[in-house]
Write a protein that holds these residues in place. Structure first.
Motif, mmCIF file in Angstrom:
data_model
loop_
_atom_site.group_PDB
_atom_site.id
_atom_site.type_symbol
_atom_site.label_atom_id
_atom_site.label_comp_id
_atom_site.label_asym_id
_atom_site.label_seq_id
_atom_site.Cartn_x
_atom_site.Cartn_y
_atom_site.Cartn_z
ATOM 1 N N PHE A 15 39.493 45.406 52.082
ATOM 2 C CA PHE A 15 38.988 44.729 50.890
ATOM 3 C C PHE A 15 37.497 44.518 51.069
ATOM 4 C CE2 PHE A 15 37.861 41.320 48.052
ATOM 5 C CZ PHE A 15 38.628 41.561 46.926
ATOM 6 N N ILE A 16 36.698 45.157 50.217
ATOM 7 C CA ILE A 16 35.249 45.085 50.337
ATOM 8 C C ILE A 16 34.730 43.883 49.570
ATOM 9 C CG2 ILE A 16 33.072 46.268 49.871
ATOM 10 C CD1 ILE A 16 34.462 48.887 50.310
ATOM 11 N N PRO A 32 33.568 42.905 44.121
ATOM 12 C CA PRO A 32 34.516 43.075 45.229
ATOM 13 C C PRO A 32 35.744 43.858 44.787
ATOM 14 C CG PRO A 32 33.683 40.831 45.161
ATOM 15 C CD PRO A 32 33.219 41.494 43.889
ATOM 16 N N PHE A 33 36.292 44.682 45.670
ATOM 17 C CA PHE A 33 37.461 45.480 45.309
ATOM 18 C C PHE A 33 38.222 45.943 46.546
ATOM 19 C CE2 PHE A 33 34.217 48.585 46.145
ATOM 20 C CZ PHE A 33 34.876 49.709 46.632
ATOM 21 N N LYS A 58 42.121 39.531 53.036
ATOM 22 C CA LYS A 58 42.614 40.171 51.813
ATOM 23 C C LYS A 58 42.943 41.642 52.019
ATOM 24 C CE LYS A 58 40.026 37.125 48.690
ATOM 25 N NZ LYS A 58 39.039 37.072 47.577
ATOM 26 N N GLY A 59 42.610 42.189 53.179
ATOM 27 C CA GLY A 59 42.875 43.587 53.473
ATOM 28 C C GLY A 59 42.962 43.790 54.977
ATOM 29 N N VAL A 60 43.012 45.051 55.392
ATOM 30 C CA VAL A 60 43.189 45.343 56.811
ATOM 31 C C VAL A 60 41.870 45.268 57.563
ATOM 32 C CG1 VAL A 60 45.180 46.794 56.380
ATOM 33 C CG2 VAL A 60 42.919 47.829 56.496
ATOM 34 N N MET A 292 46.966 44.235 46.645
ATOM 35 C CA MET A 292 46.908 44.518 45.217
ATOM 36 C C MET A 292 46.654 43.247 44.404
ATOM 37 S SD MET A 292 49.965 47.367 45.065
ATOM 38 C CE MET A 292 49.820 47.789 43.314
ATOM 39 N N MET A 293 47.304 42.157 44.793
ATOM 40 C CA MET A 293 47.119 40.896 44.076
ATOM 41 C C MET A 293 45.705 40.346 44.275
ATOM 42 S SD MET A 293 49.882 40.164 42.387
ATOM 43 C CE MET A 293 49.887 38.396 42.070
ATOM 44 N N ASN A 294 45.070 40.701 45.388
ATOM 45 C CA ASN A 294 43.714 40.245 45.667
ATOM 46 C C ASN A 294 42.666 41.246 45.217
ATOM 47 O OD1 ASN A 294 43.672 37.560 47.134
ATOM 48 N ND2 ASN A 294 45.250 38.645 48.277
#
Length: 318
Positions: A15-16, A32-33, A58-60, A292-294
């Motif tokens: 998550f950037i 952010p995405f 929010k991501g790996v 996906m939710m974030n």
């Protein structure tokens, strides 16, 4: 927790939260995405980006590369969730669907044509199997060999869209249309050379343009056949559009994106995130849904919430 990384460390599932750009124009446009596809990584590598800041809540994280025994571990998980009979039946269905779907993909690659009858036959078989064995079919389809990635991704996205369409309350014909769209959503990639699709390094600007043209190329191929419903054409052309308008090819936003394409975007990304790929591990269902939710700008939030409640919490998917 935020962490700055170099572009060569970037991969799907991150998550950037921020970016360091070479131009102020690009910086002003940033939102952010979630990095949900290899195309995102290539796009950034070809853009005006020096480094990125990821949010590992929010991501790996940078760590977590695919383990050598990931496929064997995944097969063991299958046996813990599904019966041997369910797995065997799913594998048998994939074998029966195989000739029809390969005909579709090979005809597109060799002749630039859409084999509509073969596609319809494949969808009918997928619809039958998803009546009471959806979870096993989609799970078994995640056991992709290198040369079967497009084949089984297409099958799994079709199954997801059929199952999702049913729980959303759509009728049989509408569900069939969703399944057909899911089956051929990436058909435009068949005319892209394998050396570009499978290129491990950075794509050139020309190669990136070719990859990003696949939705339009697939749309044109299917439209030329003259037999597909307009909803199927919409799925082919618009499944890479994003709710905040940052997608492609037309940068549509919100409800301007056709409903069926908004459904396809959710199923496409969920399948990609939860599948083992050369550049990433298969993220767990919880990890994929959290990512996906974030990523609120990516999806139709109401549809995504329905996917979570009706497909995940309900136990349709495992």
């Amino acid at each position: 927790m935020l962490k700055r990384i170099q572009l060569n460390q970037l991969r799907v599932g991150m998550f950037i939260n921020d970016m360091e750009f070479t131009t102020q124009v690009d910086a002003a446009r940033f939102k952010p995405f979630l990095v949900s596809k290899g195309d995102d990584v290539r796009r950034l590598a070809n853009g005006h980006v020096r480094s990125v800041v990821i949010d590992i809540t929010k991501g790996v994280d940078v760590e977590g590369a695919p383990q050598r025994n990931a496929m064997a571990s995944f097969e063991a998980q299958l046996l813990a969730i599904f019966s041997k009979a369910e797995i065997s039946r799913a594998r048998q269905s994939i074998q029966e669907i195989g000739p029809h779907l390969r005909h579709v993909l090979e005809d597109a690659r060799a002749n630039g044509c859409f084999a509509d009858e073969a596609a319809s036959s494949a969808v009918e078989r997928i619809m039958l199997e998803t009546l009471d064995n959806t979870g096993a079919l989609i799970a078994v389809a995640k056991l992709k060999e290198k040369d079967e990635t497009t084949f089984l991704h297409s099958l799994a996205v079709s199954a997801l869209m059929i199952a999702f369409g049913r729980v959303l309350g759509h009728g049989q014909e509408e569900v069939r249309v969703l399944g057909l769209g899911g089956l051929i959503h990436d058909l435009g990639k068949m005319i892209i050379p394998d050396e570009i699709l499978n290129k491990p390094g950075k794509l050139t600007a020309e190669e990136m343009d070719l990859v990003r043209a696949h939705p339009q190329k697939g749309y044109e191929m299917v439209a030329k056949a003259g037999s597909a419903p307009h909803e199927v054409l919409d799925i082919c052309r618009f499944h890479h559009e994003r709710y905040d308008g940052s997608g492609y090819p037309d940068r549509l936003s919100g409800r301007k994106i056709p409903y069926v394409a908004r459904v396809a975007a959710i199923c496409d990304v969920y399948e990609a995130l939860t599948t083992i790929r050369p550049y990433k591990p298969a993220f767990s269902q919880a990890e994929a849904i959290n990512m996906m939710m974030n990523s609120p700008g990516h999806f139709d939030h109401k549809l995504l919430s329905a996917f979570v409640s009706k497909m995940v919490i309900s136990g349709t998917l495992h």
